[in-house]
Design a protein around this motif. Sequence first.
Motif, PDB file in Angstrom:
ATOM      1  N   THR A 178       0.855  -1.196   0.000  1.00  0.00           N
ATOM      2  CA  THR A 178       0.000   0.000   0.000  1.00  0.00           C
ATOM      3  C   THR A 178       0.884   1.236   0.000  1.00  0.00           C
ATOM      4  O   THR A 178       1.835   1.337   0.769  1.00  0.00           O
ATOM      5  N   CYS A 179       0.522   2.189  -0.857  1.00  0.00           N
ATOM      6  CA  CYS A 179       1.346   3.384  -0.998  1.00  0.00           C
ATOM      7  C   CYS A 179       0.902   4.511  -0.061  1.00  0.00           C
ATOM      8  O   CYS A 179       1.732   5.319   0.364  1.00  0.00           O
ATOM      9  N   LEU A 180      -0.408   4.585   0.221  1.00  0.00           N
ATOM     10  CA  LEU A 180      -0.903   5.672   1.055  1.00  0.00           C
ATOM     11  C   LEU A 180      -1.552   5.095   2.310  1.00  0.00           C
ATOM     12  O   LEU A 180      -0.866   4.610   3.194  1.00  0.00           O
ATOM     13  N   ASP A 181      -2.899   5.112   2.379  1.00  0.00           N
ATOM     14  CA  ASP A 181      -3.578   4.633   3.577  1.00  0.00           C
ATOM     15  C   ASP A 181      -3.750   3.122   3.538  1.00  0.00           C
ATOM     16  O   ASP A 181      -3.507   2.462   2.516  1.00  0.00           O
ATOM     17  N   ALA A 182      -4.223   2.586   4.662  1.00  0.00           N
ATOM     18  CA  ALA A 182      -4.462   1.156   4.772  1.00  0.00           C
ATOM     19  C   ALA A 182      -5.582   0.729   3.827  1.00  0.00           C
ATOM     20  O   ALA A 182      -6.493   1.498   3.502  1.00  0.00           O
ATOM     21  N   VAL A 183      -5.506  -0.521   3.364  1.00  0.00           N
ATOM     22  CA  VAL A 183      -6.478  -1.092   2.434  1.00  0.00           C
ATOM     23  C   VAL A 183      -6.939  -2.434   2.996  1.00  0.00           C
ATOM     24  O   VAL A 183      -6.138  -3.207   3.532  1.00  0.00           O
ATOM     25  N   GLN A 184      -8.255  -2.702   2.859  1.00  0.00           N
ATOM     26  CA  GLN A 184      -8.764  -4.003   3.278  1.00  0.00           C
ATOM     27  C   GLN A 184      -8.610  -4.994   2.131  1.00  0.00           C
ATOM     28  O   GLN A 184      -9.004  -4.730   0.993  1.00  0.00           O
ATOM     29  N   VAL A 185      -8.024  -6.158   2.446  1.00  0.00           N
ATOM     30  CA  VAL A 185      -7.758  -7.182   1.440  1.00  0.00           C
ATOM     31  C   VAL A 185      -8.551  -8.429   1.771  1.00  0.00           C
ATOM     32  O   VAL A 185      -8.483  -8.939   2.897  1.00  0.00           O
ATOM     33  N   GLN A 186      -9.326  -8.917   0.799  1.00  0.00           N
ATOM     34  CA  GLN A 186     -10.048 -10.185   0.918  1.00  0.00           C
ATOM     35  C   GLN A 186      -9.631 -11.086  -0.228  1.00  0.00           C
ATOM     36  O   GLN A 186      -9.575 -10.650  -1.378  1.00  0.00           O
ATOM     37  N   VAL A 187      -9.342 -12.361   0.093  1.00  0.00           N
ATOM     38  CA  VAL A 187      -8.950 -13.322  -0.926  1.00  0.00           C
ATOM     39  C   VAL A 187      -9.853 -14.540  -0.815  1.00  0.00           C
ATOM     40  O   VAL A 187     -10.009 -15.118   0.274  1.00  0.00           O
ATOM     41  N   ARG A 188     -10.445 -14.927  -1.948  1.00  0.00           N
ATOM     42  CA  ARG A 188     -11.273 -16.138  -2.019  1.00  0.00           C
ATOM     43  C   ARG A 188     -10.683 -17.082  -3.062  1.00  0.00           C
ATOM     44  O   ARG A 188     -10.308 -16.663  -4.151  1.00  0.00           O
ATOM     45  N   ARG A 189     -10.635 -18.358  -2.691  1.00  0.00           N
ATOM     46  CA  ARG A 189     -10.207 -19.401  -3.627  1.00  0.00           C
ATOM     47  C   ARG A 189     -11.417 -20.232  -4.002  1.00  0.00           C
ATOM     48  O   ARG A 189     -12.006 -20.907  -3.156  1.00  0.00           O
TER      49      ARG A 189
ATOM     50  N   LEU B  52      -8.653 -15.237   3.408  1.00  0.00           N
ATOM     51  CA  LEU B  52      -8.152 -14.218   4.334  1.00  0.00           C
ATOM     52  C   LEU B  52      -8.923 -12.930   4.149  1.00  0.00           C
ATOM     53  O   LEU B  52      -9.449 -12.652   3.072  1.00  0.00           O
ATOM     54  N   SER B  53      -8.975 -12.149   5.213  1.00  0.00           N
ATOM     55  CA  SER B  53      -9.582 -10.822   5.202  1.00  0.00           C
ATOM     56  C   SER B  53      -8.854  -9.991   6.246  1.00  0.00           C
ATOM     57  O   SER B  53      -9.023 -10.205   7.448  1.00  0.00           O
ATOM     58  N   GLN B  54      -8.021  -9.056   5.784  1.00  0.00           N
ATOM     59  CA  GLN B  54      -7.186  -8.269   6.693  1.00  0.00           C
ATOM     60  C   GLN B  54      -7.029  -6.851   6.166  1.00  0.00           C
ATOM     61  O   GLN B  54      -7.155  -6.607   4.962  1.00  0.00           O
ATOM     62  N   ASN B  55      -6.711  -5.948   7.093  1.00  0.00           N
ATOM     63  CA  ASN B  55      -6.306  -4.594   6.716  1.00  0.00           C
ATOM     64  C   ASN B  55      -4.797  -4.583   6.544  1.00  0.00           C
ATOM     65  O   ASN B  55      -4.057  -5.122   7.386  1.00  0.00           O
ATOM     66  N   VAL B  56      -4.360  -3.982   5.465  1.00  0.00           N
ATOM     67  CA  VAL B  56      -2.931  -3.975   5.141  1.00  0.00           C
ATOM     68  C   VAL B  56      -2.452  -2.540   5.054  1.00  0.00           C
ATOM     69  O   VAL B  56      -3.077  -1.697   4.396  1.00  0.00           O
TER      70      VAL B  56
END
Length: 589
Positions: free
Chosen positions: A400-411, A417-421
């Motif tokens: 992430t270049c600026l603010d935090a981003v929420q990341v969700q990954v589905r297979r 996973l679901s986390q703030n990065v």
Amino acid sequence: MLHITLNETEPFLFLSFRMRQCKGWSAVLLVLLGLGSVAQKLPTRDEGLFQMQIRDKSLFHDSSVIPDGAEISGYLFRDTSKRYYFVVEEDNTPLSVTVTPCDAPLEWKLTLQELPEEASGEGSGEPEPLDQQKQQVTVDEGTELFTYKGNDVESYVATSTPSGLYQLELLSTEKDSNFKVYATTTPESDQPYPELPYDPRVDVTALGRTTVTLAWKPTPTGSLMGQPVQYCVVINKEHNFKSMCAAEAKMSTDDAFMLAPKPGRDFSPFDFVHFGFVPSDNGFGKDRGLTSNKISRAYTAKPRASDIQKVCIGNKNIFTVSDLKPDTQYYFDVFAVNSATNTSTAYVGTFARTKEEARQKTVELKDGKVSDVFIKRKGSKFLRFAPVSSHQRVTLFVHTCLDAVQVQVRRDGKLLLSQNVEGVRQFQLRGKPKAKYLIRLRGSRKGASTLKVLATTRPSSKQPFPSLPEDTRIKAFDKLRTCSSVTVAWLGTQDRNKYCIYRKEVADNYGEEQRRREQNQCAGPETRRKSEKVLCKYFHSPNLQKAVTTETITGLEPGKTYLLDVYVVGHSGHSVKYQSKLVKTRKYC
């Protein structure tokens, strides 16, 4: 003549008055009201008296007497009935009784009580003992006029009723509940509740992803009758409400136990049993154990603040509800409220589902290639990764270049996973043959977000992003500070990487918030001035416990503040910046 008794230990006064002769009988009604030392006549439609009584709400508190022409509020314990009484003094009198359930459906019944024959004493003027009066009274179960069971606002209306004592009995079988009662003998002139228009429906005139516009026809009570009327709109996600008090009861529900009144406090002072009016045995509530004196407590989970909202908008009959969630069903109710009496009438509510978010194009990720992603404020982006070959694991880099981003990954639809990065994060995902990965990135509320994303099935030695330690902070040694130098250290990895350190003089009041606003974490050393560069060096250690390097930065000025940055550069030229560090040289040495 009945004996009037004032009990010195209780601040209540027994009042009596003789009703007019009707159809060959007369009756005496004893009323127990908490009036202290002042005797008060039973409420009638004497306007001056009525206005005085309605201003003094304490006159009707804990009283079983319903005043003529005023709405009262009450409370029912579950499976415990409550009785209210009022008097119609003349034959052929109009009558209207309205019951408004709030928290739960109610059962209620209206009966005309057969009053006892006039007591003996024959006008001798001698008072009779109360026990002797009770023995002389004959009681009938009364004539049932109306019954209702449900949660609608229901009314009993009659254009002509006989004089007598009317009893209203209410029961809640589901839970402890609030309710309201209004009774009047002048329904034509009173009109306490705002009148609905000929079409009482609430219409949805515009629908968006986060907004709904409502419109309804105005009540004639305000325009034709000149009464002060305003409209209140209630929004929630569960159901429509049939009354304002039902909506307010939902809003005021507390997450703590609702304490019951102390025993003896929630009784009806006007207890007709003591005056010969024995409760009927017609079975009303009998099969529900109403003989129990146990005081119950009710517990209801408090709804979240966002679940139900009430907005009063004055006399406008068009309103746009905003800040709704996309693709969500909402229920809308409109109430016309008489501002003078606080009584209200419900329009026929409606419901609507907000529109879905615009479907965004899914970005395809290529194995081992870095993708630059831009996300609008509070927006979302979808990325898709479909490895061509079979694989055991997938490595996902998010920078992430600026603010935090929420990341969700589905297979294949399953959430992995679901986390703030914030900053740089590396995730190891277990692979499956022919599996497809959907990555959803949700932006910050503060502003737009930019980030770099890499997904790969290749081993780490061939990845474009450099390997990073878990801790990317820069440590400064305070004891090694001088007037012209500072000494810092940072962690490395087992991979041989190139590290470049830069310095920049900043103001003394330069803070962390200012640093975060001004700096793009994805910008590499190529964006820095040559004069800010301190040095570049290669470093690694086979033993992670010893993967630490130090550096002394010289040529600084006394008492100045500097911002230090360390960049680690990967094999393909992609760089990642460690967390910036503020240091200050000593002023005196």
